[in-house]
Design a protein around this motif. Sequence first.
Motif, PDB file in Angstrom:
ATOM      1  N   THR A  71      53.480  18.977 -33.789  1.00 12.16           N
ATOM      2  CA  THR A  71      52.170  19.234 -33.188  1.00 12.16           C
ATOM      3  C   THR A  71      51.138  19.710 -34.200  1.00 12.16           C
ATOM      4  OG1 THR A  71      53.075  19.666 -31.014  1.00 12.16           O
ATOM      5  CG2 THR A  71      50.932  20.613 -31.483  1.00 12.16           C
ATOM      6  N   SER A  72      51.454  20.691 -35.018  1.00  9.21           N
ATOM      7  CA  SER A  72      50.436  21.242 -35.924  1.00  9.21           C
ATOM      8  C   SER A  72      49.926  20.193 -36.898  1.00  9.21           C
ATOM      9  CB  SER A  72      50.973  22.462 -36.675  1.00  9.21           C
ATOM     10  OG  SER A  72      52.055  22.096 -37.496  1.00  9.21           O
ATOM     11  N   LYS A  73      50.821  19.356 -37.396  1.00 12.47           N
ATOM     12  CA  LYS A  73      50.421  18.296 -38.327  1.00 12.47           C
ATOM     13  C   LYS A  73      49.576  17.237 -37.619  1.00 12.47           C
ATOM     14  CE  LYS A  73      52.741  16.382 -42.282  1.00 12.47           C
ATOM     15  NZ  LYS A  73      53.979  15.898 -42.850  1.00 12.47           N
ATOM     16  N   SER A  74      49.992  16.819 -36.436  1.00 10.92           N
ATOM     17  CA  SER A  74      49.270  15.761 -35.735  1.00 10.92           C
ATOM     18  C   SER A  74      47.914  16.234 -35.227  1.00 10.92           C
ATOM     19  CB  SER A  74      50.091  15.189 -34.583  1.00 10.92           C
ATOM     20  OG  SER A  74      50.209  16.107 -33.533  1.00 10.92           O
ATOM     21  N   VAL A  75      47.818  17.488 -34.824  1.00 12.28           N
ATOM     22  CA  VAL A  75      46.523  17.969 -34.326  1.00 12.28           C
ATOM     23  C   VAL A  75      45.502  17.982 -35.460  1.00 12.28           C
ATOM     24  CG1 VAL A  75      46.778  20.491 -34.562  1.00 12.28           C
ATOM     25  CG2 VAL A  75      45.439  19.557 -32.712  1.00 12.28           C
ATOM     26  N   ILE A  76      45.927  18.342 -36.656  1.00 10.50           N
ATOM     27  CA  ILE A  76      45.027  18.323 -37.810  1.00 10.50           C
ATOM     28  C   ILE A  76      44.607  16.881 -38.114  1.00 10.50           C
ATOM     29  CG2 ILE A  76      44.878  18.733 -40.299  1.00 10.50           C
ATOM     30  CD1 ILE A  76      46.731  21.205 -39.756  1.00 10.50           C
ATOM     31  N   LYS A  77      45.569  15.987 -38.169  1.00  4.88           N
ATOM     32  CA  LYS A  77      45.257  14.582 -38.441  1.00  4.88           C
ATOM     33  C   LYS A  77      44.374  13.990 -37.339  1.00  4.88           C
ATOM     34  CE  LYS A  77      49.342  13.281 -41.128  1.00  4.88           C
ATOM     35  NZ  LYS A  77      50.530  12.406 -41.117  1.00  4.88           N
ATOM     36  N   TYR A  78      44.700  14.299 -36.097  1.00  7.42           N
ATOM     37  CA  TYR A  78      43.922  13.792 -34.960  1.00  7.42           C
ATOM     38  C   TYR A  78      42.461  14.210 -35.091  1.00  7.42           C
ATOM     39  CZ  TYR A  78      42.445  13.168 -30.085  1.00  7.42           C
ATOM     40  OH  TYR A  78      41.782  12.806 -28.944  1.00  7.42           O
ATOM     41  N   TYR A  79      42.245  15.476 -35.409  1.00  8.91           N
ATOM     42  CA  TYR A  79      40.866  15.942 -35.513  1.00  8.91           C
ATOM     43  C   TYR A  79      40.173  15.479 -36.785  1.00  8.91           C
ATOM     44  CZ  TYR A  79      40.731  18.065 -31.039  1.00  8.91           C
ATOM     45  OH  TYR A  79      40.710  18.218 -29.682  1.00  8.91           O
ATOM     46  N   ILE A  80      40.913  15.123 -37.794  1.00 10.21           N
ATOM     47  CA  ILE A  80      40.289  14.463 -38.952  1.00 10.21           C
ATOM     48  C   ILE A  80      39.804  13.079 -38.537  1.00 10.21           C
ATOM     49  CG2 ILE A  80      40.736  13.412 -41.211  1.00 10.21           C
ATOM     50  CD1 ILE A  80      42.538  15.873 -41.800  1.00 10.21           C
ATOM     51  N   VAL A  81      40.650  12.347 -37.797  1.00 10.73           N
ATOM     52  CA  VAL A  81      40.252  11.025 -37.296  1.00 10.73           C
ATOM     53  C   VAL A  81      39.053  11.155 -36.359  1.00 10.73           C
ATOM     54  CG1 VAL A  81      40.946   9.055 -35.867  1.00 10.73           C
ATOM     55  CG2 VAL A  81      42.538   9.971 -37.558  1.00 10.73           C
ATOM     56  N   TYR A  82      39.150  12.039 -35.382  1.00 12.63           N
ATOM     57  CA  TYR A  82      38.062  12.189 -34.425  1.00 12.63           C
ATOM     58  C   TYR A  82      36.829  12.827 -35.045  1.00 12.63           C
ATOM     59  CZ  TYR A  82      40.004  10.012 -30.402  1.00 12.63           C
ATOM     60  OH  TYR A  82      40.465   9.046 -29.536  1.00 12.63           O
ATOM     61  N   GLY A  83      37.026  13.667 -36.053  1.00  9.97           N
ATOM     62  CA  GLY A  83      35.869  14.229 -36.763  1.00  9.97           C
ATOM     63  C   GLY A  83      35.098  13.148 -37.491  1.00  9.97           C
ATOM     64  N   SER A  84      35.820  12.275 -38.194  1.00  8.95           N
ATOM     65  CA  SER A  84      35.142  11.179 -38.889  1.00  8.95           C
ATOM     66  C   SER A  84      34.542  10.198 -37.886  1.00  8.95           C
ATOM     67  CB  SER A  84      36.094  10.472 -39.856  1.00  8.95           C
ATOM     68  OG  SER A  84      37.210   9.931 -39.173  1.00  8.95           O
ATOM     69  N   SER A  85      35.230   9.975 -36.786  1.00  5.05           N
ATOM     70  CA  SER A  85      34.705   9.122 -35.732  1.00  5.05           C
ATOM     71  C   SER A  85      33.458   9.748 -35.101  1.00  5.05           C
ATOM     72  CB  SER A  85      35.778   8.895 -34.666  1.00  5.05           C
ATOM     73  OG  SER A  85      35.269   8.149 -33.597  1.00  5.05           O
ATOM     74  N   PHE A  86      33.466  11.060 -35.003  1.00  4.31           N
ATOM     75  CA  PHE A  86      32.314  11.775 -34.475  1.00  4.31           C
ATOM     76  C   PHE A  86      31.076  11.516 -35.337  1.00  4.31           C
ATOM     77  CE2 PHE A  86      29.695  15.606 -34.838  1.00  4.31           C
ATOM     78  CZ  PHE A  86      29.181  15.659 -33.554  1.00  4.31           C
ATOM     79  N   PHE A  87      31.248  11.574 -36.661  1.00  2.00           N
ATOM     80  CA  PHE A  87      30.104  11.318 -37.549  1.00  2.00           C
ATOM     81  C   PHE A  87      29.623   9.880 -37.431  1.00  2.00           C
ATOM     82  CE2 PHE A  87      31.708  15.207 -39.604  1.00  2.00           C
ATOM     83  CZ  PHE A  87      30.547  15.957 -39.491  1.00  2.00           C
ATOM     84  N   ILE A  88      30.550   8.953 -37.276  1.00  2.00           N
ATOM     85  CA  ILE A  88      30.171   7.558 -37.033  1.00  2.00           C
ATOM     86  C   ILE A  88      29.395   7.471 -35.715  1.00  2.00           C
ATOM     87  CG2 ILE A  88      31.050   5.243 -36.492  1.00  2.00           C
ATOM     88  CD1 ILE A  88      33.433   5.942 -38.410  1.00  2.00           C
ATOM     89  N   ASN A  89      29.882   8.182 -34.705  1.00  2.00           N
ATOM     90  CA  ASN A  89      29.237   8.215 -33.395  1.00  2.00           C
ATOM     91  C   ASN A  89      27.810   8.751 -33.494  1.00  2.00           C
ATOM     92  OD1 ASN A  89      28.477   9.752 -30.847  1.00  2.00           O
ATOM     93  ND2 ASN A  89      30.259   8.632 -30.114  1.00  2.00           N
ATOM     94  N   ILE A  90      27.637   9.879 -34.144  1.00  2.00           N
ATOM     95  CA  ILE A  90      26.303  10.492 -34.271  1.00  2.00           C
ATOM     96  C   ILE A  90      25.377   9.588 -35.075  1.00  2.00           C
ATOM     97  CG2 ILE A  90      25.021  12.434 -35.285  1.00  2.00           C
ATOM     98  CD1 ILE A  90      26.444  13.096 -32.654  1.00  2.00           C
ATOM     99  N   LEU A  91      25.881   9.009 -36.148  1.00  2.00           N
ATOM    100  CA  LEU A  91      25.069   8.098 -36.954  1.00  2.00           C
ATOM    101  C   LEU A  91      24.619   6.900 -36.127  1.00  2.00           C
ATOM    102  CD1 LEU A  91      23.878   7.250 -39.693  1.00  2.00           C
ATOM    103  CD2 LEU A  91      26.086   6.171 -40.196  1.00  2.00           C
ATOM    104  N   CYS A  92      25.534   6.313 -35.376  1.00  2.00           N
ATOM    105  CA  CYS A  92      25.182   5.176 -34.514  1.00  2.00           C
ATOM    106  C   CYS A  92      24.155   5.572 -33.464  1.00  2.00           C
ATOM    107  CB  CYS A  92      26.430   4.604 -33.841  1.00  2.00           C
ATOM    108  SG  CYS A  92      27.523   3.719 -34.948  1.00  2.00           S
ATOM    109  N   MET A  93      24.368   6.743 -32.849  1.00  2.00           N
ATOM    110  CA  MET A  93      23.411   7.213 -31.841  1.00  2.00           C
ATOM    111  C   MET A  93      22.024   7.372 -32.458  1.00  2.00           C
ATOM    112  SD  MET A  93      24.639   7.588 -28.758  1.00  2.00           S
ATOM    113  CE  MET A  93      23.603   8.807 -27.973  1.00  2.00           C
ATOM    114  N   TYR A  94      21.966   7.959 -33.624  1.00  2.00           N
ATOM    115  CA  TYR A  94      20.674   8.145 -34.293  1.00  2.00           C
ATOM    116  C   TYR A  94      20.025   6.798 -34.604  1.00  2.00           C
ATOM    117  CZ  TYR A  94      17.173   9.229 -37.750  1.00  2.00           C
ATOM    118  OH  TYR A  94      15.992   9.296 -38.440  1.00  2.00           O
ATOM    119  N   ILE A  95      20.810   5.889 -35.149  1.00  2.00           N
ATOM    120  CA  ILE A  95      20.276   4.563 -35.487  1.00  2.00           C
ATOM    121  C   ILE A  95      19.791   3.847 -34.231  1.00  2.00           C
ATOM    122  CG2 ILE A  95      20.899   2.242 -36.316  1.00  2.00           C
ATOM    123  CD1 ILE A  95      22.744   3.714 -38.371  1.00  2.00           C
ATOM    124  N   PHE A  96      20.619   3.841 -33.192  1.00  2.00           N
ATOM    125  CA  PHE A  96      20.234   3.138 -31.961  1.00  2.00           C
ATOM    126  C   PHE A  96      19.003   3.760 -31.302  1.00  2.00           C
ATOM    127  CE2 PHE A  96      24.917   1.749 -31.398  1.00  2.00           C
ATOM    128  CZ  PHE A  96      24.682   0.588 -32.119  1.00  2.00           C
TER     129      PHE A  96
END
Length: 127
Positions: free
Chosen positions: A67-92
């Motif tokens: 769990t501890s390893k996967s939660v860190i990795k999961y939030y790295i994935v979702y954190g980077s996805s979050f920045f992609i999300n915010i960038l797309c929202m701003y662009i759109f």
Amino acid sequence: MYQKILQFIKFGFVGASNTLISFIIYYALVYLNVNYIIANVVGYIISSVWGYILNKKWVFKESTEKTSKSVIKYYIVYGSSFFINILCMYIFVDALNISKIIAPILTIAITVSYNFIFNKVWAFNNA
């Protein structure tokens, strides 16, 4: 092959529920005149917690020991996805003048594949 297809379908279900939760929160906050970026952040955070729990227990069936390893990795994935999300929202919204009501729908099309691939091959790589 059947297991991989089933896993992708389950991931799609989790993603759909994440999206629904995120959209409900986003649209409710926008309706209450909260800035669309803040509304997006709040919805994203809450839905990502829901998504982690379902992905860990149901989609990728990860053991509790990891769990501890996967939660860190999961939030790295979702954190980077979050920045992609915010960038797309701003662009759109700000650059392309697309409605802040339509922009999250367009953005989700970009982030879903990214999230599945990186969760499958890295965050929950034992599945």
